[in-house]
Design an enzyme around this catalytic site. Structure first.
Site, PDB file in Angstrom:
ATOM      1  N   HIS A 198       0.918  -1.225  -0.005  1.00 13.83           N
ATOM      2  CA  HIS A 198      -0.074   0.153  -0.033  1.00 13.83           C
ATOM      3  C   HIS A 198       0.827   1.122   0.109  1.00 13.83           C
ATOM      4  CE1 HIS A 198      -3.781   1.975   0.949  1.00 13.83           C
ATOM      5  NE2 HIS A 198      -3.102   2.822   1.702  1.00 13.83           N
ATOM      6  N   MET A 240       0.521  11.510  -0.427  1.00 13.59           N
ATOM      7  CA  MET A 240       0.040  12.657   0.247  1.00 13.59           C
ATOM      8  C   MET A 240       0.712  14.203  -0.217  1.00 13.59           C
ATOM      9  SD  MET A 240      -0.368  11.423   4.218  1.00 13.59           S
ATOM     10  CE  MET A 240      -0.656   9.801   4.717  1.00 13.59           C
ATOM     11  N   PHE A 294      -2.008  10.406   8.708  1.00 14.15           N
ATOM     12  CA  PHE A 294      -0.900   9.687   9.456  1.00 14.15           C
ATOM     13  C   PHE A 294      -1.069   8.692   9.793  1.00 14.15           C
ATOM     14  CE2 PHE A 294      -1.497  14.191  10.047  1.00 14.15           C
ATOM     15  CZ  PHE A 294      -0.245  14.850  10.049  1.00 14.15           C
ATOM     16  N   GLY A 336      -0.376   5.002  12.360  1.00 15.51           N
ATOM     17  CA  GLY A 336      -0.466   4.973  13.857  1.00 15.51           C
ATOM     18  C   GLY A 336      -1.578   5.447  14.644  1.00 15.51           C
TER      19      GLY A 336
HETATM   20  C1  DX5 Z   1      -3.390   7.080   6.463  1.00 17.02           C
HETATM   21  C2  DX5 Z   1      -3.105   6.473   5.676  1.00 17.02           C
HETATM   22  C3  DX5 Z   1      -2.645   4.665   5.833  1.00 17.02           C
HETATM   23  C4  DX5 Z   1      -1.880   4.780   7.233  1.00 17.02           C
HETATM   24  C5  DX5 Z   1      -2.292   3.413   8.000  1.00 17.02           C
HETATM   25  O1  DX5 Z   1      -3.574   8.537   5.935  1.00 17.02           O
HETATM   26  O2  DX5 Z   1      -3.849   6.073   4.549  1.00 17.02           O
HETATM   27  O3  DX5 Z   1      -2.543   3.870   4.991  1.00 17.02           O
HETATM   28  O4  DX5 Z   1      -0.584   4.473   6.525  1.00 17.02           O
HETATM   29  O5  DX5 Z   1      -1.417   3.337   8.981  1.00 17.02           O
HETATM   30  P1  DX5 Z   1      -1.761   2.472  10.321  1.00 17.02           P
HETATM   31  O6  DX5 Z   1      -2.202   1.147  10.029  1.00 17.02           O
HETATM   32  O7  DX5 Z   1      -0.531   2.927  11.045  1.00 17.02           O
HETATM   33  O8  DX5 Z   1      -2.971   3.195  10.856  1.00 17.02           O
HETATM   34 ZN    ZN Z   2      -3.684   4.589   2.789  1.00 19.39          ZN
END
Ligand code: DX5
Ligand code: ZN
Length: 222
Positions: A32, A36, A142, A144
């Site tokens: 994935h 951004m 973000f 986490g």
């Molecule tokens: C957030 C991203 C996610 C993120 C998921 O904006 O789209 O893909 O990296 O990270 P975790 O699994 O740490 O929530």
């Molecule tokens: Zn994502």
């Protein structure tokens, strides 16, 4: 079929190629790639040139998640860089249908993403054209963050709608806060593509981390 898609956002970017390969060897089905632009979301990551360099390193499905204001402008770049799936946000400034058509014109899969506050019904008019719907289970921007349990009804409703339309093949992706503690709820509700960043990359043993997540997801289906 459940697919695991580790979010590279949580990898060690000083060795992103090694990290991608390690996750693939650990059994991940997809990688994935969170894009951004510092405008659609309050954070900046990387662009198509990074994906292009990663492409020869890994055979995994490149699952590109565009969190950018004008996805239509960049579909060509991200497709040519080697994406196998491109998802963009319904809340972006690009025309939805045209952007889906553009993605599909490159012979790759198209996904439509929804932020937590966007009702899932908004994607229904596009389901016939889509390969995947991405339900954000955190506010995008973000890694986490904590899984938002109140997104579960959206997953259930989408699954039901897809069934009604004879689209059992639809990929239903959940993204944000997925871990062994939350994945069962998401999978039991109908999600079949599970994105996990911090929960996987924080583990020493990626193979075990991917296996544990997959096992937990499957066990919720029994
Ligand atoms: C957030 C991203 C996610 C993120 C998921 O904006 O789209 O893909 O990296 O990270 P975790 O699994 O740490 O929530
Ligand atoms: Zn994502």
């Amino acid at each position: 079929m459940i697919y695991i898609s580790p979010s590279m956002l949580s990898c060690d970017f000083s060795k992103i190629g090694d990290e991608a390969l390690a996750m693939e060897n650990a059994g991940a089905d997809m990688l994935h790639l969170d894009i951004m632009d510092g405008h659609f979301v309050p954070n900046i990551t990387f662009g198509a040139p990074v994906i292009k360099k990663l492409r020869p390193v890994s055979k995994a499905v490149f699952d590109t998640h565009l969190m950018i204001s004008e996805p239509l402008k960049y579909v060509e770049d991200f497709s040519k860089a080697g994406s196998d799936i491109i998802s963009f946000h319904i809340e972006s400034d690009s025309p939805v249908e045209e952007t889906i058509d553009k993605i599909k014109s490159f012979g790759i899969k198209a996904g439509l993403a929804v932020k937590p506050k966007t009702p899932i019904e908004e994607v229904y008019p596009y389901l016939d054209k889509l390969d995947m719907v991405l339900i954000m289970t955190v506010e995008p921007g973000f890694g986490g963050q904590s899984f938002m349990e109140d997104m579960i009804p959206k997953i259930v409703a989408l699954k039901e709608k897809c069934k009604e339309k004879g689209r059992d093949d639809m990929l239903i992706q959940v993204d944000g806060g997925i871990s062994v503690k939350t994945v069962d709820k998401a999978a039991a509700s109908g999600a079949n593509v599970l994105v996990a960043g911090s929960a996987l990359f924080s583990q020493k043993d990626y193979k075990k981390a991917v296996e544990d997540l997959r096992e937990k997801a499957y066990s919720s289906l029994k």
